[in-house]
Design a protein around this motif. Structure first.
Motif, PDB file in Angstrom:
ATOM      1  N   VAL A 135      -2.442  18.201 -16.500  1.00 19.89           N
ATOM      2  CA  VAL A 135      -3.614  19.044 -16.292  1.00 19.89           C
ATOM      3  C   VAL A 135      -3.134  20.411 -15.827  1.00 19.89           C
ATOM      4  CG1 VAL A 135      -5.722  19.395 -14.952  1.00 19.89           C
ATOM      5  CG2 VAL A 135      -5.092  17.089 -15.717  1.00 19.89           C
ATOM      6  N   ASP A 136      -3.621  21.460 -16.479  1.00 23.64           N
ATOM      7  CA  ASP A 136      -3.255  22.822 -16.096  1.00 23.64           C
ATOM      8  C   ASP A 136      -4.431  23.733 -16.386  1.00 23.64           C
ATOM      9  OD1 ASP A 136      -2.064  25.197 -15.437  1.00 23.64           O
ATOM     10  OD2 ASP A 136      -0.586  25.183 -17.054  1.00 23.64           O
ATOM     11  N   ILE A 137      -5.352  23.796 -15.412  1.00 26.57           N
ATOM     12  CA  ILE A 137      -6.507  24.680 -15.500  1.00 26.57           C
ATOM     13  C   ILE A 137      -6.661  25.342 -14.138  1.00 26.57           C
ATOM     14  CG2 ILE A 137      -7.664  23.283 -17.253  1.00 26.57           C
ATOM     15  CD1 ILE A 137      -9.476  22.195 -15.042  1.00 26.57           C
ATOM     16  N   PRO A 138      -7.425  26.401 -14.031  1.00 26.66           N
ATOM     17  CA  PRO A 138      -7.580  27.050 -12.724  1.00 26.66           C
ATOM     18  C   PRO A 138      -8.010  26.061 -11.644  1.00 26.66           C
ATOM     19  CG  PRO A 138      -8.490  28.444 -14.436  1.00 26.66           C
ATOM     20  CD  PRO A 138      -8.104  27.151 -15.103  1.00 26.66           C
ATOM     21  N   GLY A 139      -7.236  26.023 -10.567  1.00 27.18           N
ATOM     22  CA  GLY A 139      -7.528  25.126  -9.455  1.00 27.18           C
ATOM     23  C   GLY A 139      -6.791  23.806  -9.486  1.00 27.18           C
ATOM     24  N   PHE A 140      -6.193  23.462 -10.648  1.00 24.30           N
ATOM     25  CA  PHE A 140      -5.562  22.152 -10.804  1.00 24.30           C
ATOM     26  C   PHE A 140      -4.280  22.296 -11.613  1.00 24.30           C
ATOM     27  CE2 PHE A 140     -10.113  21.704 -10.507  1.00 24.30           C
ATOM     28  CZ  PHE A 140     -10.291  20.698  -9.579  1.00 24.30           C
ATOM     29  N   PHE A 141      -3.229  21.594 -11.162  1.00 26.90           N
ATOM     30  CA  PHE A 141      -1.983  21.631 -11.917  1.00 26.90           C
ATOM     31  C   PHE A 141      -1.168  20.373 -11.646  1.00 26.90           C
ATOM     32  CE2 PHE A 141       2.579  22.752 -12.287  1.00 26.90           C
ATOM     33  CZ  PHE A 141       2.593  22.983 -13.658  1.00 26.90           C
ATOM     34  N   GLY A 142      -0.850  19.644 -12.720  1.00 28.78           N
ATOM     35  CA  GLY A 142       0.070  18.521 -12.652  1.00 28.78           C
ATOM     36  C   GLY A 142      -0.405  17.340 -11.832  1.00 28.78           C
ATOM     37  N   GLY A 143      -1.706  17.245 -11.602  1.00 27.00           N
ATOM     38  CA  GLY A 143      -2.247  16.187 -10.746  1.00 27.00           C
ATOM     39  C   GLY A 143      -2.621  16.692  -9.370  1.00 27.00           C
ATOM     40  N   ASP A 144      -2.021  17.798  -8.950  1.00 26.61           N
ATOM     41  CA  ASP A 144      -2.337  18.421  -7.666  1.00 26.61           C
ATOM     42  C   ASP A 144      -3.418  19.474  -7.849  1.00 26.61           C
ATOM     43  OD1 ASP A 144      -0.287  16.953  -6.353  1.00 26.61           O
ATOM     44  OD2 ASP A 144       1.197  18.436  -6.978  1.00 26.61           O
ATOM     45  N   ARG A 145      -3.821  20.070  -6.725  1.00 30.01           N
ATOM     46  CA  ARG A 145      -4.756  21.191  -6.770  1.00 30.01           C
ATOM     47  C   ARG A 145      -4.060  22.456  -6.285  1.00 30.01           C
ATOM     48  NH1 ARG A 145      -9.794  19.924  -3.526  1.00 30.01           N
ATOM     49  NH2 ARG A 145      -8.457  18.602  -2.282  1.00 30.01           N
TER      50      ARG A 145
ATOM     51  N   PRO B  62       0.807  -1.223   0.000  1.00 27.09           N
ATOM     52  CA  PRO B  62       0.000   0.000   0.000  1.00 27.09           C
ATOM     53  C   PRO B  62       0.839   1.272   0.000  1.00 27.09           C
ATOM     54  CG  PRO B  62       0.238  -0.791   2.240  1.00 27.09           C
ATOM     55  CD  PRO B  62       0.974  -1.789   1.360  1.00 27.09           C
ATOM     56  N   ASN B  63       0.193   2.364  -0.400  1.00 25.41           N
ATOM     57  CA  ASN B  63       0.773   3.701  -0.304  1.00 25.41           C
ATOM     58  C   ASN B  63       0.434   4.240   1.088  1.00 25.41           C
ATOM     59  OD1 ASN B  63       1.377   6.441  -0.385  1.00 25.41           O
ATOM     60  ND2 ASN B  63       0.543   6.759  -2.429  1.00 25.41           N
ATOM     61  N   ILE B  64       1.431   4.348   1.959  1.00 26.37           N
ATOM     62  CA  ILE B  64       1.151   4.777   3.325  1.00 26.37           C
ATOM     63  C   ILE B  64       1.808   6.113   3.667  1.00 26.37           C
ATOM     64  CG2 ILE B  64       0.694   2.448   4.163  1.00 26.37           C
ATOM     65  CD1 ILE B  64       3.479   2.406   5.425  1.00 26.37           C
ATOM     66  N   ASN B  65       2.071   6.913   2.647  1.00 25.54           N
ATOM     67  CA  ASN B  65       2.536   8.270   2.935  1.00 25.54           C
ATOM     68  C   ASN B  65       1.454   9.047   3.687  1.00 25.54           C
ATOM     69  OD1 ASN B  65       4.038   8.060  -0.215  1.00 25.54           O
ATOM     70  ND2 ASN B  65       5.205   8.329   1.655  1.00 25.54           N
ATOM     71  N   ILE B  66       1.880  10.011   4.498  1.00 26.79           N
ATOM     72  CA  ILE B  66       0.936  10.831   5.238  1.00 26.79           C
ATOM     73  C   ILE B  66       0.339  11.890   4.314  1.00 26.79           C
ATOM     74  CG2 ILE B  66       0.716  12.517   7.113  1.00 26.79           C
ATOM     75  CD1 ILE B  66       0.914   9.597   8.028  1.00 26.79           C
ATOM     76  N   PHE B  67      -0.970  11.954   4.295  1.00 24.70           N
ATOM     77  CA  PHE B  67      -1.692  12.918   3.469  1.00 24.70           C
ATOM     78  C   PHE B  67      -1.688  14.257   4.215  1.00 24.70           C
ATOM     79  CE2 PHE B  67      -5.898  13.253   0.824  1.00 24.70           C
ATOM     80  CZ  PHE B  67      -5.345  14.284   0.096  1.00 24.70           C
ATOM     81  N   ARG B  68      -0.522  14.900   4.182  1.00 23.59           N
ATOM     82  CA  ARG B  68      -0.299  16.070   5.027  1.00 23.59           C
ATOM     83  C   ARG B  68      -0.926  17.338   4.483  1.00 23.59           C
ATOM     84  NH1 ARG B  68       3.454  19.472   2.811  1.00 23.59           N
ATOM     85  NH2 ARG B  68       4.180  18.671   0.820  1.00 23.59           N
ATOM     86  N   ASP B  69      -1.268  17.364   3.175  1.00 23.37           N
ATOM     87  CA  ASP B  69      -1.793  18.570   2.546  1.00 23.37           C
ATOM     88  C   ASP B  69      -2.864  18.174   1.540  1.00 23.37           C
ATOM     89  OD1 ASP B  69      -2.008  20.857   0.619  1.00 23.37           O
ATOM     90  OD2 ASP B  69      -0.469  21.711   1.926  1.00 23.37           O
ATOM     91  N   PRO B  70      -4.061  18.780   1.629  1.00 23.62           N
ATOM     92  CA  PRO B  70      -5.153  18.353   0.742  1.00 23.62           C
ATOM     93  C   PRO B  70      -4.913  18.658  -0.726  1.00 23.62           C
ATOM     94  CG  PRO B  70      -5.766  20.350   1.929  1.00 23.62           C
ATOM     95  CD  PRO B  70      -4.465  19.854   2.531  1.00 23.62           C
ATOM     96  N   ARG B  71      -3.880  19.437  -1.036  1.00 21.09           N
ATOM     97  CA  ARG B  71      -3.608  19.752  -2.445  1.00 21.09           C
ATOM     98  C   ARG B  71      -2.933  18.601  -3.181  1.00 21.09           C
ATOM     99  NH1 ARG B  71      -1.562  25.665  -0.542  1.00 21.09           N
ATOM    100  NH2 ARG B  71      -0.995  24.354   1.222  1.00 21.09           N
ATOM    101  N   TRP B  72      -2.397  17.635  -2.456  1.00 24.21           N
ATOM    102  CA  TRP B  72      -1.656  16.546  -3.107  1.00 24.21           C
ATOM    103  C   TRP B  72      -2.609  15.640  -3.884  1.00 24.21           C
ATOM    104  CZ3 TRP B  72       0.537  11.535  -0.660  1.00 24.21           C
ATOM    105  CH2 TRP B  72       1.430  10.925  -1.557  1.00 24.21           C
ATOM    106  N   GLY B  73      -2.347  15.491  -5.166  1.00 16.34           N
ATOM    107  CA  GLY B  73      -3.236  14.703  -6.016  1.00 16.34           C
ATOM    108  C   GLY B  73      -3.265  13.227  -5.701  1.00 16.34           C
ATOM    109  N   ARG B  74      -2.167  12.691  -5.146  1.00 11.57           N
ATOM    110  CA  ARG B  74      -2.115  11.254  -4.848  1.00 11.57           C
ATOM    111  C   ARG B  74      -2.561  10.947  -3.430  1.00 11.57           C
ATOM    112  NH1 ARG B  74       3.092   8.088  -6.911  1.00 11.57           N
ATOM    113  NH2 ARG B  74       1.584   6.399  -6.711  1.00 11.57           N
ATOM    114  N   GLY B  75      -3.008  11.970  -2.704  1.00 12.26           N
ATOM    115  CA  GLY B  75      -3.454  11.709  -1.337  1.00 12.26           C
ATOM    116  C   GLY B  75      -4.560  10.686  -1.256  1.00 12.26           C
ATOM    117  N   MET B  76      -5.369  10.584  -2.319  1.00 15.63           N
ATOM    118  CA  MET B  76      -6.455   9.604  -2.322  1.00 15.63           C
ATOM    119  C   MET B  76      -5.948   8.166  -2.236  1.00 15.63           C
ATOM    120  SD  MET B  76      -7.704   9.292  -6.247  1.00 15.63           S
ATOM    121  CE  MET B  76      -6.845  10.154  -7.550  1.00 15.63           C
TER     122      MET B  76
ATOM    123  N   GLY C 171      -4.458  13.272  -9.275  1.00 11.14           N
ATOM    124  CA  GLY C 171      -3.787  11.991  -9.406  1.00 11.14           C
ATOM    125  C   GLY C 171      -2.294  12.171  -9.570  1.00 11.14           C
ATOM    126  N   GLU C 172      -1.670  11.172 -10.154  1.00 13.11           N
ATOM    127  CA  GLU C 172      -0.208  11.114 -10.233  1.00 13.11           C
ATOM    128  C   GLU C 172       0.317  11.820 -11.477  1.00 13.11           C
ATOM    129  OE1 GLU C 172       3.434   7.845 -10.154  1.00 13.11           O
ATOM    130  OE2 GLU C 172       1.353   7.162 -10.218  1.00 13.11           O
TER     131      GLU C 172
END
Length: 886
Positions: A633-643, A147-161, A628-629
């Protein structure tokens, strides 16, 4: 003809022949010469014998994720690359459970084990079925990068899900049971190999991961970034780690002397380490880490510091590295031995009769039992965030229902990423329609996900034509038994549209689903003028031409890719269209020809439908096409998989506001992988459910909750903030001001929050008021269901340190999900170890010091209201003495 040969079938037959030759060859050799096949010897002896027989070149190529066969020793090829984040991924048909963040919202460690046990059953069955066909490619093995067990420390991270949330304790407890479910408990054999990733201190930003250099404090390492990884080793016996892309203290994580020592010398890890994919390339690639000059130096550095397996293509340079004296063959032997031992523990060198997991029948895949488990998991993952005036559950005696929103009828929102493909995914619209067979249930899209992001659907056949006469709908199709359209097609005909998933079936008679290509050609005649988005979703590769111009091209072995281009098209005009798709020995070929059609007033259509309906169900949120990973993606609110912002996109909020003006009974269901800020909705919509990306049964689970057939009890595994202005910069890896443990502001919804259709009271808290620092202590509490409906309660235990200003505000240190019938009580017990209440010490790592702690037990985090009304109970405990945790 040679051009029409079925390459995939030939490869499979060759592999089968090699297997038979291996058996014949080994049986003809004396036992002393081929000791590695002698099952009476211990594994260490067998590994030593096998490695001693390999040439340096053979050893080096066994350290690649795509390890070739060693035919002279009878060793078949093996691909180490597999994923099973929430079901067996990228290998065709599989049961798909809620995305990892949704499983975390269950707060149910036993359920995590049950899910992982089901996944590993399917993985074993699929592997042995593939092997019987001579298939040993990607996504067909037994070593899983989960599993991916990194800490989801920031809600902007696209892979936090992909993670289990922001809490080290919750993450560790869930990970331990998931790993145990994957690896099994046999004394001699591993069911699968699980991989704890990404080690270490990795959680975005995605676009910077190949060059980012992290310098966290030792306190944050000990208290936040390491505990769950350590627990995976100490308590779960995880057999593999994946090192991260980033640098930690100037060292690439896949070439870190510090991390290697921590993992093996301090924690006692005995398995193998695999690099994240092409992470070794980052060591020398211009613009990335650039810590060495070339592949030989990078590979030597990685192997010397414990990275045994290379996902990528850098390790062949180890031959040059040995020649230049960067590394010795003896050092390479260490890594090769670890890898061979893992395969032995999986039973790959033993007769199937000796391996208990080799006999799991294929019919476990997509079995009724696993479907029920996926439904139970989806139900348990639902978090009821708001329910003013008992808006929910809705009555089933309703005449008309409007199901509205970009996630109302979208399979992508069920499956998330790193997913398999279920036989019958159930969207919210489908689930609600089935729940109310007598009602008039209708669907409207309502809005796109975001203003500048198209909502792609399959191009229908009525605007596609096989030739310029426009006499027949569809597209001409040519299917080739090679990946580059050579020679004559094996099959020619036409397809009405392009919307295909080929699991194990042949695309057309005589065409392999391993290596093939398809060319669709014809004409597209739009019925509306305007700005279209034209695109393709595919897995492995595709090219789309319009009037002979290449407009979209993509290739990915790793996951399905959607790519598109905006085009101005005229109604009635003929556009020549050609789509080329090629499948390069992947295990799940799929392709869809997509568009987003202009001229639709989605908002008005939704408002009109809602106005005609008795109740409205809004299915809003995000999409795995946006978060995601490392995404393009590069639109307002989203960039490179992150927000870049965490608000619900404005186009969706505008729709919600318009619907709410109608005054209809309304609920908002959110499907997303990360925390959202929806302040207006939280104030104005009477009922809100967080459903995450809920897996194949998500639509049924949502309907069960909305209409009272299931009492929700999920809890948030992350904090929902009101704004990104409440938290530090995304690139700041300090935990100050982040997560429930250090955030001092007022969240929109707190970690651990979730409502129920019933109520619970807490009483009779039993705990010693004085505890020795080196001793564990027991806590028990009586929980009573004081409402009128049976239901689960998630009992949470938090510890705080009133006299230590450096400590977390509070830390979760226990949880139990318990079912309690209406009017009944259950005693819930916890045992708290010294390690759980220890805090960072600059000399000793973690220490339990003399002083006071507060212990809270309840259905949520403590506050003055919950303490007063009986939802949380508290006791003060004095710690005596001092204890250094190990």
């Amino acid at each position: 003809m040679v051009d029409s040969l079925n390459i995939g079938q030939i490869r499979g037959k060759i592999n089968i022949i090699i297997s038979f030759l291996m058996i014949f060859f080994l049986s003809s050799c004396n036992q002393e010469k081929m000791a590695f096949m002698d099952t009476s010897l211990d594994n260490e002896e067998r590994v030593k014998d096998l490695v001693s027989r390999m040439t340096l070149e053979e050893k080096v190529f066994q350290m690649l994720h795509e390890a070739p066969a060693i035919e002279r020793l009878g060793i078949p090829e093996y691909n180490w690359w597999n994923e099973c984040l929430h079901g067996v991924a990228r290998a065709g048909l599989a049961t798909v459970f809620p995305q990892a963040i949704g499983m975390a919202a269950m707060w149910d460690d036993q359920m995590m084990f049950d899910i992982a046990d089901a996944i590993s059953d399917e993985a074993r069955a699929k592997h042995h079925d593939f092997a019987k066909q001579g298939k040993r490619g990607m996504s067909q093995g037994l070593t899983f990068w989960t599993p991916n067990i990194n800490i989801f420390r920031d809600p902007r991270w696209g892979r936090g899900m992909e993670t289990y949330g922001e809490c080290p304790y919750l993450t560790g407890e869930l990970a331990v049971n998931f790993i145990r479910g994957l690896q099994g408990d046999h004394p001699d054999y591993l069911k699968l190999v699980a991989t704890a990733k990404h080690f270490a201190v990795h959680s975005g930003p995605e676009p910077d991961r190949h060059s980012f250099n992290v310098h966290p404090s030792q306190r944050d390492l000990v208290e936040t970034y390491y505990p769950h990884f350590k627990k995976a080793v100490k308590e779960a016996g995880v057999y593999s780690f994946m090192c991260a892309y980033n640098r930690l203290f100037d060292e690439p994580c896949c070439g870190s002397e510090y991390l290697n020592s921590l993992l093996r010398d301090e924690w006692g890890f005995e398995g193998y380490v695999v690099s994240d994919c092409w992470a070794i390339l980052d060591f020398y690639n211009p613009g990335d880490h650039e810590v060495v000059e070339n592949a030989a130096q990078a590979s030597a550095l990685a192997v010397r510091f414990g990275t045994d397996l290379n996902c990528g293509s850098s390790y062949p340079a180890l031959l040059e590295a040995v020649a230049n004296g960067y590394i010795t063959e003896e050092e390479i032997d260490v890594s090769v031995s670890r890898l061979i031992l893992a395969r032995m523990k999986l039973g790959m060198f033993d007769p199937p009769s000796m391996v208990p997991f080799a006999h799991i029948p294929y019919d476990v895949v997509d079995s009724e039992l696993h479907r029920k488990l996926a439904l139970e998991a989806a139900r348990k993952s639902m978090v009821l965030l708001k329910n003013d005036n008992n808006t929910l559950p809705f009555s089933k005696n309703v005449s008309s229902v409007a199901v509205i929103g970009p996630n109302a009828h979208n399979v992508d929102a069920l499956l998330a990423n790193y997913n398999g493909y279920p036989s019958e995914p159930i969207t919210p619209y489908q689930g609600i329609s089935r729940k109310l067979p007598s009602a008039n249930v209708k669907y409207a899209l309502g809005s796109r996900y975001a203003e500048e992001f198209p909502y792609m659907t399959v191009i229908p056949s009525h605007i596609l034509f096989t030739d310029e006469t426009l006499s027949e709908n569809g597209l001409q199709s040519e299917y080739f038994n090679n990946i580059d359209f050579r020679g004559n097609p094996e099959f020619s005909g036409f397809d009405p549209k392009v919307d295909f998933q080929w699991w194990t079936n042949s695309p057309k008679p005589g065409v392999s689903n391993d290596e093939f290509s398809v060319r669709w050609s014809g004409y597209l005649v739009p019925d509306v003028s305007g700005k279209y988005a034209l695109g393709v979703e595919g897995f492995s590769g595709f090219r789309l031409y319009l009037d002979d111009e290449l407009i979209v091209e993509n290739f990915s072995l790793y996951h399905s890719m959607t790519d598109f281009k905006f085009m101005q098209l005229e109604a009635g005009k003929k556009y020549k269209i050609v789509l080329e798709f090629y499948q390069d020995n992947n295990t799940h070929p799929m392709v869809r020809l997509l568009w987003d059609k202009p001229g639709q007033n989605l908002k008005q259509e939704a408002i009109e439908l809602a106005a005609q309906s008795d109740l409205v169900i809004l299915c809003m949120g995000l999409s795995p096409l946006l978060e995601g990973e490392e995404m393009a993606v590069d639109i307002p609110g989203f960039f490179g998989g992150d927000r870049t912002d965490i608000v619900l996109p404005a186009i969706q909020t505008d729709l919600v506001k318009a619907i709410m003006e109608l005054g209809k009974p309304t609920v908002m269901v959110l499907l997303n992988g990360s925390a959202l800020a929806f302040n207006w909705e939280a104030d104005n919509v009477p009922a809100i459910i967080e459903a995450w990306y809920p897996g194949q049964a998500g639509g049924q689970a949502i309907a069960d909750v909305l209409f009272g057939d299931y009492n929700p009890a999920g809890r948030l595994p992350v904090t929902f903030y009101k704004s990104i202005n409440q938290i530090p910069d995304f690139s700041d890896y300090s935990m100050d001001g982040r997560t429930y443990r250090y955030f001092k502001g007022e969240p929109l919804y707190e970690f651990g929050f979730g409502l129920s259709y019933t109520t619970f009271d807490y009483s009779e808290l039993n705990i010693d008021t004085q505890v020795m620092a080196d001793e564990s202590f027991d806590v028990s509490v009586l929980v009573t269901n004081t409402g009128s409906m049976d239901g689960d309660e998630v009992v949470q235990l938090y510890v705080s340190y009133p006299d230590n200003h450096m400590a977390p505000i509070r830390s979760l240190q226990g949880f139990r999900r318990v079912f309690i019938p209406a009017g009944e009580s259950r005693e819930v017990k916890f045992n708290i170890s010294p390690d759980q209440i220890g805090l960072f010490h600059p000399e000793h790592g973690k220490v339990v010091s003399a002083g006071k702690i507060h212990v809270y037990v309840g259905g949520k985090q403590p506050d003055s209201i919950s303490l007063k009304n009986g939802n949380v109970v508290m006791s003060k405990v004095e710690i005596l003495g001092e204890f250094i945790c190990r």
